[in-house]
Scaffold this motif. Structure first.
Motif, PDB file in Angstrom:
ATOM      1  N   ILE A  62       0.816  -1.209   0.000  1.00 22.85           N
ATOM      2  CA  ILE A  62       0.000   0.000   0.000  1.00 22.85           C
ATOM      3  C   ILE A  62       0.853   1.263   0.000  1.00 22.85           C
ATOM      4  N   ALA A  75      -1.045  -3.600  -7.522  1.00 20.82           N
ATOM      5  CA  ALA A  75      -2.500  -3.649  -7.273  1.00 20.82           C
ATOM      6  C   ALA A  75      -2.990  -5.091  -7.391  1.00 20.82           C
ATOM      7  N   ARG A 125      -2.001  -6.982  -4.305  1.00 18.68           N
ATOM      8  CA  ARG A 125      -2.917  -6.726  -3.175  1.00 18.68           C
ATOM      9  C   ARG A 125      -4.218  -7.495  -3.357  1.00 18.68           C
ATOM     10  N   LEU A 126      -4.683  -7.523  -4.597  1.00 16.91           N
ATOM     11  CA  LEU A 126      -5.977  -8.154  -4.871  1.00 16.91           C
ATOM     12  C   LEU A 126      -5.927  -9.673  -4.702  1.00 16.91           C
ATOM     13  N   PHE A 130      -7.319  -7.890   3.528  1.00 16.32           N
ATOM     14  CA  PHE A 130      -7.228  -6.782   4.478  1.00 16.32           C
ATOM     15  C   PHE A 130      -8.405  -6.784   5.455  1.00 16.32           C
ATOM     16  N   PHE A 187      -9.516  -3.879   7.866  1.00 11.67           N
ATOM     17  CA  PHE A 187      -9.185  -2.526   8.299  1.00 11.67           C
ATOM     18  C   PHE A 187      -9.683  -2.273   9.717  1.00 11.67           C
ATOM     19  N   ILE A 199     -15.395  -9.607  -6.990  1.00 12.70           N
ATOM     20  CA  ILE A 199     -15.879  -8.707  -8.047  1.00 12.70           C
ATOM     21  C   ILE A 199     -14.676  -7.999  -8.685  1.00 12.70           C
ATOM     22  N   LEU A 200     -13.751  -7.555  -7.822  1.00  9.11           N
ATOM     23  CA  LEU A 200     -12.557  -6.877  -8.363  1.00  9.11           C
ATOM     24  C   LEU A 200     -11.706  -7.842  -9.180  1.00  9.11           C
ATOM     25  N   ILE A 247     -17.739  -4.883 -12.210  1.00  7.12           N
ATOM     26  CA  ILE A 247     -17.422  -3.625 -11.523  1.00  7.12           C
ATOM     27  C   ILE A 247     -18.517  -2.590 -11.797  1.00  7.12           C
ATOM     28  N   LEU A 263     -11.469   0.281  -1.716  1.00 12.58           N
ATOM     29  CA  LEU A 263     -11.416  -0.519  -2.952  1.00 12.58           C
ATOM     30  C   LEU A 263     -10.003  -0.499  -3.535  1.00 12.58           C
ATOM     31  N   LYS A 264      -9.386   0.682  -3.484  1.00 14.98           N
ATOM     32  CA  LYS A 264      -8.027   0.818  -4.010  1.00 14.98           C
ATOM     33  C   LYS A 264      -7.062  -0.039  -3.185  1.00 14.98           C
ATOM     34  N   ALA A 265      -7.236   0.021  -1.862  1.00 11.70           N
ATOM     35  CA  ALA A 265      -6.364  -0.775  -0.990  1.00 11.70           C
ATOM     36  C   ALA A 265      -6.539  -2.258  -1.282  1.00 11.70           C
ATOM     37  N   MET A 266      -7.766  -2.670  -1.572  1.00  8.39           N
ATOM     38  CA  MET A 266      -8.028  -4.097  -1.811  1.00  8.39           C
ATOM     39  C   MET A 266      -7.545  -4.552  -3.182  1.00  8.39           C
ATOM     40  N   GLY A 267      -7.129  -3.609  -4.026  1.00  6.98           N
ATOM     41  CA  GLY A 267      -6.559  -4.023  -5.308  1.00  6.98           C
ATOM     42  C   GLY A 267      -7.232  -3.452  -6.533  1.00  6.98           C
ATOM     43  N   ALA A 268      -8.219  -2.563  -6.335  1.00 11.12           N
ATOM     44  CA  ALA A 268      -8.835  -1.944  -7.520  1.00 11.12           C
ATOM     45  C   ALA A 268      -7.822  -0.993  -8.140  1.00 11.12           C
ATOM     46  N   LYS A 269      -7.747  -1.020  -9.464  1.00 11.92           N
ATOM     47  CA  LYS A 269      -6.794  -0.128 -10.146  1.00 11.92           C
ATOM     48  C   LYS A 269      -7.450   1.235 -10.354  1.00 11.92           C
ATOM     49  N   ARG A 323      -7.810   3.034 -12.964  1.00  8.54           N
ATOM     50  CA  ARG A 323      -8.704   3.152 -14.121  1.00  8.54           C
ATOM     51  C   ARG A 323     -10.055   2.482 -13.842  1.00  8.54           C
ATOM     52  N   GLU A 324     -10.040   1.446 -12.999  1.00 13.01           N
ATOM     53  CA  GLU A 324     -11.315   0.796 -12.671  1.00 13.01           C
ATOM     54  C   GLU A 324     -12.191   1.729 -11.841  1.00 13.01           C
TER      55      GLU A 324
END
Lengths: 232, 379
Positions: free
Chosen positions: A58, A82, A85-86, A91, A93, A113-114, B4, B290-296, B298-299
């Protein structure tokens, strides 16, 4: 010789410039192993969360390196980090960060979903995970209808739904009473930790120290010592 | 990607309060834009009513008079003969267009538009609902158009008479035309000769020469020859455009409509922009998570653009629907209501709503791209 789950080498992270520069983490090196539940403890401002952020992809360190299962993390591109992480990290929090406009099951399904998994398939897997944390009957409720302990369990379900190899918990019991906190951490150790998984938990809640395998103590951005969990 | 976007959809519509506010803003803005531009389109169409209703291929006129059919400058008779002699002209006929006051049977006066059709051909005659077209040649014969202004002549019937400059006029036919007039006056058709006889005129009497070319390819040559005569020849479409341009650029109608349209756009932009930005700010920690979990990055941009675009499309649909309902209801109650939905209006409103969505989305994207997942981690 098996590779360490996490190998941090001479990590440094500072904030500010010039005279205002402050080290949050200084020359930190350590290893965490598969099958291990490692606690990072220390007073507020000791650099625990900054360190956790650097080893979970992060926050980019100013210097030093992090290797995950032998692969250097911070030499990768932003997209690769990224993806790391995915796919590799789960995580939990401190404030859970559940989405109040989604149902509990949809919240849990977010990592899938991601990962671009089919919506129905993701919800089905999420429901299975909710069963593991004993919340299957709350799948269609919004998280705002759940108690603090239940929300924490939803956050855990979300962290494990995509089968990550490393789980990162930031102050998981900070908002819970002692009994609920102990129950949750006990559950994590018994049900979530496996020999192929590594759990890193930042906490200053001494009531849950007994569940750790190892405790890493920090102060002023440095590691001040390691102890076996049960002996603390 | 689809997954998404489903997530983006749920995050948007499940926040009912914000989503409602966004829809209200967009719908209201589209509604105002469509109303303003439809009214203007209606005015433009009605201003060209005579050109549309007469339907001639080419209109020859004095070049100083292209603003409106009623503000024509009469031309001498030789222009008609000269036009008839141009190669490529199949036929050319005179047209009278003017206004007059008629005295009704109850003694009141009513302004009317009078169209005088060529006596030998009646080119440009309206479609009759009642009566016989040949009766226009009868003594004092007039045909009245049954439009929204018709009641101003006390709902005349065949045989109803009136007075026009001490001449007697008799209604011999009731007609319908494609487009009602803008200026709020009833329309009477008669023969060219009777029109110039009954209505006082200047030395010259021909308002327009209506020309039918032998072929469309003859039109440029005819226009060129008419220009050499010192007059102007416009096709039906060009004349309508000239009238529209006059209203758009040389009267306050166009400016006021433009201003109101811009104001509607700004109202929509401020409501939607502010609400959408607030929506993004309130969900910032979720985007960070979402970003921390891996969303890029651009997504997350796709998520925001989808949310802005979806709101814009739904708001556009609701706004257009509401406008259509109001225009339809208003026309049922007020036949003279001047409003017309055109593809141009709808396209303009669509373009504006897309701009609103883009600006709102851009503000959100900038904010979300700047967020560091570490801030979420730190709480």
């Amino acid at each position: 010789m098996p590779k360490a789950a996490i190998a941090a080498d001479k990590l440094n992270r500072w904030f500010g410039v010039g005279e205002a520069r402050t080290y949050a983490v200084k020359e930190v090196s350590f290893e965490a192993n598969w099958g291990e539940m490692l606690y990072i403890v220390g007073p507020s401002g000791s650099g625990k969360t900054t360190l956790l952020s650097m080893i979970s992809g992060i926050l980019r360190p100013n210097s030093g390196s992090v290797a995950i299962d032998g692969r250097d993390l911070w030499s990768q591109s932003d997209d690769e980090i990224a993806d790391f992480r995915l796919n590799t990290i789960g995580f939990v929090f401190q404030d859970y960060h559940l989405f109040p406009r989604l149902t509990t099951a949809e919240n849990v399904a977010i990592p899938l979903i991601l990962q671009k998994r089919n919506w129905g398939e993701a919800l089905s897997a999420a429901t299975q995970c909710l069963k593991i944390v004993d919340l299957a009957d709350k799948a269609q409720l919004p998280p705002t209808k759940l108690s603090g302990g239940e929300q924490q369990r939803v956050a855990i379900a979300r962290a494990i739904v995509h089968q990550p190899r490393i789980l990162v918990f930031d102050e998981p019991t900070a908002s819970l009473d002692g009994e609920t906190g102990r129950k949750i951490v006990s559950f994590v150790k018994a049900e979530i930790l496996t020999s192929k998984r590594c759990i890193i938990m930042v906490t200053h809640d001494s009531r849950i120290f007994e569940y750790s395998n190892r405790i890493m103590e920090m102060e002023d951005g440095r590691i001040t010592g390691f102890q076996q969990g049960q002996t603390v | 990607m689809k997954q998404i976007l489903i997530l983006a959809y749920k995050l948007l519509v499940n926040d009912k309060g914000k989503y409602f506010a966004l829809l209200v803003g967009t719908t209201f803005s589209v509604f105002l834009i469509v109303q303003m531009t439809s009214s203007f389109a209606g005015i433009l169409t009605k201003a060209s009513a005579t050109v549309i209703n007469i339907g001639a291929s080419i209109w020859v006129m004095d070049p100083a008079a292209t603003n409106s059919v009623l503000s024509n400058v009469p031309m001498p008779d030789y222009v008609l003969d000269a036009v008839r002699s141009i190669n490529g002209v199949k036929y050319a006929v005179p047209l009278y267009s003017g206004t007059a006051l008629v005295k009704l049977r109850d003694g009141t006066y009513q302004a009317v538009s009078v169209i005088g059709l060529d006596d030998s051909s009646l080119v440009g005659r309206p479609k009759l609902l009642e009566g016989d077209i040949d009766d226009i040649f009868a003594e004092n014969g007039f045909i009245v158009v049954k439009d929204e202004e018709f009641p101003k002549l006390e709902n005349p019937k065949i045989g109803t008479d009136f007075e026009l400059n001490d001449y007697r006029g008799v209604i011999v036919g009731i007609a319908t035309v494609p487009t009602g007039a803008l200026y709020g006056t009833p329309t009477l058709y008669t023969t060219y000769y009777r029109a110039i006889t009954y209505i006082p005129s200047m030395r010259f009497t021909i308002s327009y020469v209506l020309v039918q070319p032998k072929a469309d390819s003859d039109i440029p040559y005819i226009k060129q020859q008419v220009t050499r005569l010192g007059y102007l020849a416009l096709t039906n479409h060009e004349y309508q455009n000239a009238i529209s341009s006059y209203l758009e650029y040389k009267t306050s109608i166009g400016t006021n409509t433009l201003l109101m349209t811009i104001i509607s756009f700004l109202v929509g932009l401020s409501i939607c922009g502010q609400t959408f930005y607030t929506f993004i700010i309130e969900n910032l920690e979720h985007f960070g998570a979402l970003k921390a979990m891996g969303a890029k990055g651009r997504e997350l941009v796709y998520v925001i653009l989808f949310q802005a675009g979806f709101t814009a499309l739904v708001g556009y649909g609701l706004g257009v629907g509401l406008s259509t309902l109001l225009i339809t209801a208003a026309k049922l109650r007020l036949p003279e209501y001047t409003s017309r939905l055109t593809y141009t209006n709808l396209s303009l409103a669509f373009l504006m709503v897309l701009i609103i969505a883009s600006i709102s989305g851009y503000a959100g994207v900038r904010r979300v791209l700047r967020i560091e997942p570490f801030e979420i981690f730190r709480g």
